[in-house]
Design a protein around this motif. Structure first.
Motif, mmCIF file in Angstrom:
data_model
loop_
_atom_site.group_PDB
_atom_site.id
_atom_site.type_symbol
_atom_site.label_atom_id
_atom_site.label_comp_id
_atom_site.label_asym_id
_atom_site.label_seq_id
_atom_site.Cartn_x
_atom_site.Cartn_y
_atom_site.Cartn_z
ATOM 1 N N VAL A 1 30.663 6.942 -24.724
ATOM 2 C CA VAL A 1 30.961 5.586 -25.192
ATOM 3 C C VAL A 1 29.842 5.202 -26.154
ATOM 4 O O VAL A 1 28.663 5.299 -25.818
ATOM 5 C CB VAL A 1 31.042 4.590 -24.007
ATOM 6 C CG1 VAL A 1 31.132 3.155 -24.508
ATOM 7 C CG2 VAL A 1 32.226 4.928 -23.114
ATOM 8 N N THR A 2 30.221 4.793 -27.355
ATOM 9 C CA THR A 2 29.228 4.446 -28.377
ATOM 10 C C THR A 2 29.035 2.944 -28.529
ATOM 11 O O THR A 2 27.983 2.505 -28.985
ATOM 12 C CB THR A 2 29.616 5.050 -29.745
ATOM 13 O OG1 THR A 2 30.932 4.603 -30.097
ATOM 14 C CG2 THR A 2 29.577 6.575 -29.680
ATOM 15 N N GLU A 3 30.054 2.169 -28.164
ATOM 16 C CA GLU A 3 29.963 0.708 -28.218
ATOM 17 C C GLU A 3 30.743 0.137 -27.050
ATOM 18 O O GLU A 3 31.833 0.609 -26.751
ATOM 19 C CB GLU A 3 30.591 0.148 -29.506
ATOM 20 C CG GLU A 3 29.976 0.622 -30.792
ATOM 21 C CD GLU A 3 30.770 0.115 -32.002
ATOM 22 O OE1 GLU A 3 31.245 -1.045 -31.973
ATOM 23 O OE2 GLU A 3 30.922 0.884 -32.945
ATOM 24 N N ILE A 4 30.175 -0.879 -26.425
ATOM 25 C CA ILE A 4 30.928 -1.575 -25.369
ATOM 26 C C ILE A 4 30.467 -3.022 -25.320
ATOM 27 O O ILE A 4 29.265 -3.309 -25.357
ATOM 28 C CB ILE A 4 30.780 -0.878 -23.993
ATOM 29 C CG1 ILE A 4 31.751 -1.478 -22.977
ATOM 30 C CG2 ILE A 4 29.353 -0.872 -23.509
ATOM 31 C CD1 ILE A 4 31.953 -0.636 -21.737
ATOM 32 N N GLU A 5 31.435 -3.916 -25.312
ATOM 33 C CA GLU A 5 31.176 -5.343 -25.183
ATOM 34 C C GLU A 5 32.095 -5.850 -24.081
ATOM 35 O O GLU A 5 33.319 -5.847 -24.245
ATOM 36 C CB GLU A 5 31.442 -6.055 -26.510
ATOM 37 C CG GLU A 5 31.006 -7.489 -26.509
ATOM 38 C CD GLU A 5 31.198 -8.157 -27.863
ATOM 39 O OE1 GLU A 5 31.059 -9.394 -27.890
ATOM 40 O OE2 GLU A 5 31.486 -7.475 -28.858
ATOM 41 N N SER A 6 31.516 -6.225 -22.972
ATOM 42 C CA SER A 6 32.266 -6.605 -21.783
ATOM 43 C C SER A 6 33.402 -7.572 -22.105
ATOM 44 O O SER A 6 33.183 -8.628 -22.693
ATOM 45 C CB SER A 6 31.317 -7.231 -20.754
ATOM 46 O OG SER A 6 32.013 -7.532 -19.576
ATOM 47 N N GLY A 7 34.616 -7.177 -21.711
ATOM 48 C CA GLY A 7 35.784 -8.025 -21.895
ATOM 49 C C GLY A 7 36.300 -8.131 -23.311
ATOM 50 O O GLY A 7 37.290 -8.823 -23.555
#
Length: 145
Positions: A23-29
């Motif tokens: 995973v390279t980018e994650i923004e909750s929700g």
């Protein structure tokens, strides 16, 4: 960012069915981006198709569902270890635009678009070199195990 060990904390799938490497980018929700590196060693390339290996479309859909599942687990603070699963519940608006072959990096994106009683909807895309390979609106259902 999540490496493969962290991804495996959120997904119950394992080789040969784990289709998210990182995973390279994650923004909750809000959004997730990750990828699957495809090599000639993938088992599905042996039979699909001999001499002209192409990633099966259903596995592109599964890869998009897995990246959406990671976002769901991450957003809600759950995991398979906590007794929860996200299972594939449906798909709409599926489109395949490009063949995916050994050596490609399949970039996976998912954005949540709605939820209702433990069923979550995601708009997903799979790209190779910035070119759309597949897209779908996917339903993921949360189950307690």
């Amino acid at each position: 960012m999540m490496d493969i060990q962290q991804v495996m904390q959120y997904l119950p799938q394992r080789y040969p069915f784990l289709l998210v490497d990182r995973v390279t980018e994650i923004e909750s929700g809000k959004r997730i981006v990750g990828y699957k590196n495809l090599t000639a060693n993938e088992e599905f390339f042996l039979g699909h198709f001999p001499g002209k290996p192409i990633m099966p479309g259903v596995l592109m859909i599964e890869a998009m569902a897995q990246i959406a599942g990671v976002l769901g687990f991450y957003t809600h603070g759950k995991s398979p270890e906590s007794g929860h699963l996200y299972v594939f519940a449906g798909a709409d608006n599926i489109r395949f635009k490009r063949q995916v072959i050994p050596g490609d990096r399949l970039v996976l994106e998912a954005v949540p678009t709605g939820s209702r009683r433990h069923i979550y909807k995601f708009s997903c895309r799979a790209l190779v070199d910035g070119e759309l390979a597949a897209s779908a609106d996917l339903l993921i259902a949360e189950q307690k195990v």
